[in-house]
Design an enzyme around this catalytic site. Structure first.
Site, short mmCIF file in Angstrom:
data_model
loop_
_atom_site.label_atom_id
_atom_site.label_comp_id
_atom_site.label_asym_id
_atom_site.label_seq_id
_atom_site.Cartn_x
_atom_site.Cartn_y
_atom_site.Cartn_z
CG ASP A 45 40.31 -19.92 62.06
OD1 ASP A 45 40.19 -18.71 61.80
OD2 ASP A 45 40.52 -20.30 63.23
N GLY B 149 35.86 -18.60 67.68
CA GLY B 149 36.09 -17.72 68.83
C GLY B 149 37.57 -17.41 68.97
CD GLU C 168 38.99 -24.20 63.18
OE1 GLU C 168 38.20 -24.94 63.82
OE2 GLU C 168 39.28 -23.05 63.54
O1 OSB Z 1 41.92 -21.16 65.87
O2 OSB Z 1 39.93 -21.12 66.51
C1 OSB Z 1 41.10 -20.85 66.72
C2 OSB Z 1 41.52 -19.36 70.23
C3 OSB Z 1 42.51 -18.43 69.98
C4 OSB Z 1 43.04 -18.32 68.73
C5 OSB Z 1 42.58 -19.15 67.70
C6 OSB Z 1 41.58 -20.07 67.92
C7 OSB Z 1 41.06 -20.21 69.22
C8 OSB Z 1 40.06 -21.19 69.61
C9 OSB Z 1 39.23 -20.87 70.83
O3 OSB Z 1 39.92 -22.27 69.06
C10 OSB Z 1 37.78 -20.79 70.59
C11 OSB Z 1 37.07 -20.11 71.74
O4 OSB Z 1 37.06 -18.86 71.81
O5 OSB Z 1 36.52 -20.84 72.57
MG MG Z 2 40.95 -22.13 64.28
#
Ligand code: OSB
Ligand code: MG
Length: 374
Positions: A244, A296, A219
């Site tokens: 992402d 998330g 990712e």
């Molecule tokens: O890059 O997906 C991400 C949390 C904060 C900011 C960016 C990310 C994330 C997570 C957490 O990977 C996912 C979750 O909410 O459990």
């Molecule tokens: Mg991410």
């Protein structure tokens, strides 16, 4: 089709709530434990809609912050909303079109409009968007750990709970060496990594070597705004790239798919500007057969309920970064909370209107360090 009719939104309230994460969450761009979370409450007649902003104090994930969000709502979006007749939540896209960027801000106001619209019409967001699944597969995203022993223990716990895939955060110096050890312990598990843009195309050999760990996907390895270097990297490796940060709209998604910069998309409704834009990405995924899953941002129950509803769309076919509520904060602002089923899924609430969970306004008010009425 149900409509708001000619009713206008009468009041717009913002609440800044302090929430504490049970465990600090470390990514390549920072550590979070005490979260300041901006919530919006919209009122129409005797109905109330809620939304949760995923922007935080600093612009470390995207360019938005709590303050930029509050500024836009106080000065533009709030006043506009109060003098506009909306027929349907999707009309909100048109209302905020003059504002460039600021997807997270648009998204959480739109969430509150969907919640309100659902409550006025007695329909859940799940029903309104055409959700198709009653259970969604849950994955877990583990932050960077100080040592591998701790990480291995966390993975073991997650597997015991039946989380359906493990995502590990990586950064330069904590990548293939960590994966080597993790794969020794867990040769078979569904595993993926997330770099949060910590690498550049010159680091491509790291990802060429990563191919041997049989990851589901990598990712966002490169810059948060990039598409083209990701396409170049994808040509060099067999593990699918999943974007992402780089996908902020359906147009970004289309370009990235056409250039083969992404073979899977992590859709965060909050990152792409809301549920309406998410529905457009869902349509694109139907056409292109690109698998989606819901990411998330350590949401509280309000954002989580929305993510769960969206993940019930048919194109969201891979495990999501939506863990159970108890993994995140020590306090709950919704009822019931989301609990993991024995098969590592979350059940999608389908009947109760709007977000389909009760919002505990008293707790929100109690935990608010700032309240703004527009
Ligand atoms: O890059 O997906 C991400 C949390 C904060 C900011 C960016 C990310 C994330 C997570 C957490 O990977 C996912 C979750 O909410 O459990
Ligand atoms: Mg991410």
């Amino acid at each position: 089709m149900s409509r708001f009719g000619t009713m206008k939104i009468e009041s717009v309230n913002l609440f800044l709530v302090k929430m504490r994460l049970r465990h600090p969450f470390r990514t390549s761009f920072g550590i979070e434990q005490d979260a300041s979370i901006l919530l919006i409450r919209l009122k129409m007649g005797n109905k109330i809609g809620w939304g949760e902003c995923v922007a935080r104090e600093g612009p470390w994930y995207s360019g938005e912050t709590i303050n930029s969000s509050e500024y836009l709502i106080s000065n533009f979006i709030g006043p506009w909303l109060k003098k506009t007749d909306l027929d349907h939540p999707t009309d909100f896209t048109e209302l905020v079109k003059p504002i460039r960027g600021n997807q997270m801000t648009k998204a959480f106001v739109e969430d509150a409009i969907w919640d309100l619209f659902g409550k006025i019409n007695g329909k859940s967001i799940y029903e309104l968007i055409g959700g198709e699944k009653s259970k969604i597969p849950s994955g877990i995203s583990l932050g960077i750990q100080d040592d591998t022993a701790t990480l291995v223990k966390k993975i073991e716990n997650a597997l015991d709970r039946k989380y359906q895939r493990i995502k590990l955060k990586i950064e330069p110096g904590m990548d293939n060496n960590v994966l080597e050890q993790v794969r020794d312990y867990f040769p078979e598990i569904k595993l993926m990594v997330d770099a949060n843009s910590a690498y550049r195309i010159k680091d491509k050999d790291i990802f060429v070597k990563m191919d041997r760990f049989d990851l589901m996907m990598i990712e966002q390895p490169l810059q948060y705004y990039d598409i083209i270097d990701h396409a170049k990297l994808q040509k060099e490796i067999s593990t699918p790239i999943c974007l992402d940060e780089s996908i902020k709209s359906v147009d970004d998604a289309r370009v990235a798919i056409e250039l083969d910069a992404t073979r899977i998309i992590n859709v965060k409704p909050a990152r792409v500007g809301g549920i309406s834009e998410t529905l457009k990405i869902h349509e694109l995924a139907l056409e292109t057969k690109i698998p989606l899953w819901c990411g998330g941002m350590l949401e509280t129950g309000i954002g989580r309920a929305k993510n769960v509803a969206v993940s019930s769309l048919s194109t969201f076919s891979l495990p999501n970064d939506i863990s159970e509520s108890a993994r995140y904060y020590t306090d709950y602002i919704i009822d019931p909370i989301f609990e993991l089923n024995a098969d590592g899924t979350l059940s999608v609430p389908q009947k109760a209107p709007g977000l389909s969970v009760d919002i505990k306004e008293e707790v929100i008010k109690q935990k608010s360090v700032k309240k703004v009425e527009i």
